[in-house]
Design an enzyme around this catalytic site. Structure first.
Site, PDB file in Angstrom:
ATOM      1  N   GLU A 113      32.224  26.209  41.004  1.00 36.59           N
ATOM      2  CA  GLU A 113      32.060  27.719  41.411  1.00 36.59           C
ATOM      3  C   GLU A 113      29.951  27.501  40.553  1.00 36.59           C
ATOM      4  O   GLU A 113      30.633  26.830  39.302  1.00 36.59           O
ATOM      5  CB  GLU A 113      32.102  28.201  41.723  1.00 36.59           C
ATOM      6  CG  GLU A 113      33.409  28.347  42.523  1.00 36.59           C
ATOM      7  CD  GLU A 113      34.433  30.025  42.657  1.00 36.59           C
ATOM      8  OE1 GLU A 113      32.983  31.174  43.585  1.00 36.59           O
ATOM      9  OE2 GLU A 113      35.255  30.232  41.744  1.00 36.59           O
ATOM     10  N   ASP A 133      46.378  33.472  44.386  1.00 34.36           N
ATOM     11  CA  ASP A 133      45.777  33.273  43.116  1.00 34.36           C
ATOM     12  C   ASP A 133      44.809  34.981  42.740  1.00 34.36           C
ATOM     13  O   ASP A 133      44.106  35.048  43.030  1.00 34.36           O
ATOM     14  CB  ASP A 133      44.255  32.095  42.681  1.00 34.36           C
ATOM     15  CG  ASP A 133      43.231  32.182  43.657  1.00 34.36           C
ATOM     16  OD1 ASP A 133      42.725  33.098  43.298  1.00 34.36           O
ATOM     17  OD2 ASP A 133      43.626  31.816  44.962  1.00 34.36           O
TER      18      ASP A 133
END
Length: 272
Positions: free
Chosen positions: A156, A69
């Protein structure tokens, strides 16, 4: 996906890489991509790492299908080289919050597609903005294309944000907002999104209470079973400092939970 708004990954590059080649495809992949594109060889790629870990239990090498990613900090990428050296999939950062687009998204999206690398887009969630706005922003900036992997919601805390950094909604609010985003985005793309998260976020917000979607879990020093208990996972982010031919600088590297045949079936079932 530890890169947040305005932050670059800083790491020195060292090491020559000896890697095993891989193949790769899915049922609905776009022009230039074949069924072979979603398949990997039976040997896990030997990606290098700028900060290697000595795995005490099951190593990422136990899994044969690997991918990356990335965001603007890894531009440009030689996607054909990356694919030839074991990159079987890529998740590309597209958007943040309700008003930011990653500058590398368009180039990475085109390049991965042209090289036959199955790819999906991800959104970095901002906790001081509503889920409806953020879902609309992602939809406005990520094309609905046949062959795309499911969209990803990156969960997050916004530690680097000057406006959202200290904001921590209660777990019930977090899960409700997440579900709203997943519902809106899932309906638009006709796909069930994936959630990505970290150990602290998972634990504090009891993310195991959400069901029905694939989970992508970060665990960079231990196997996910040692960090997340018996939580089922589809993708494991095992390093943020991977060294992959064709990719400039350190990059996040990930393993798929199954065999090459399982990966091909997953792609066939889950691509648009």
């Amino acid at each position: 996906m530890r890169v947040k708004a305005g932050m670059a990954k800083v790491c020195g590059l060292a090491a020559l890489l000896a890697l095993a080649a891989c193949g790769g495809g899915g049922r609905h992949m776009e022009t230039g991509t074949s069924m072979a594109s979603a398949r990997a060889s039976g040997v896990a790629p030997a990606f290098g790492d700028a900060e290697p870990v000595e795995w005490k239990s099951r190593s990422p090498r136990a899994y044969p299908v690997h991918g990356i990613d990335l965001s603007r900090y890894q531009a440009p990428v030689d996607w054909r080289t990356a694919r030839a050296h074991g990159v079987s999939f890529a998740f590309i950062k597209a958007t943040e919050g309700g008003d930011r687009v990653d500058a590398g998204f368009a180039g990475h999206w085109r390049g991965a597609g042209a090289a036959g690398v199955p790819r999906g887009a991800y959104h970095f969630y901002y906790w001081c903005g509503p889920a409806t706005t953020q879902a609309a922003w992602f939809i406005a900036n990520v094309p609905k294309e046949r062959g795309a992997l499911p969209p990803v919601l990156d969960l997050e805390w916004n530690n680097a944000s000057p406006t959202c950094g200290s904001y921590r909604p209660d777990p019930e609010t977090v899960r409700a907002e997440v579900q709203t985003w997943l519902n809106i985005v899932g309906r638009h793309y006709d796909q069930r999104p994936i959630i990505y998260t970290t150990p602290d976020f998972w634990e504090r917000n009891e993310m195991w209470r959400l069901s029905g979607m694939d989970k992508w879990l970060r665990a960079v020093t231990r196997h996910p079973s040692e960090v997340y208990g018996d939580a089922a996972w589809t993708f494991w982010q095992y390093s943020g400092t991977g060294l992959v031919p064709g990719v400039q600088g350190p990059v996040d590297v990930n393993a798929f939970a199954g065999t090459p045949d399982a990966w091909a079936r997953w792609v066939a079932d889950r691509t648009l």
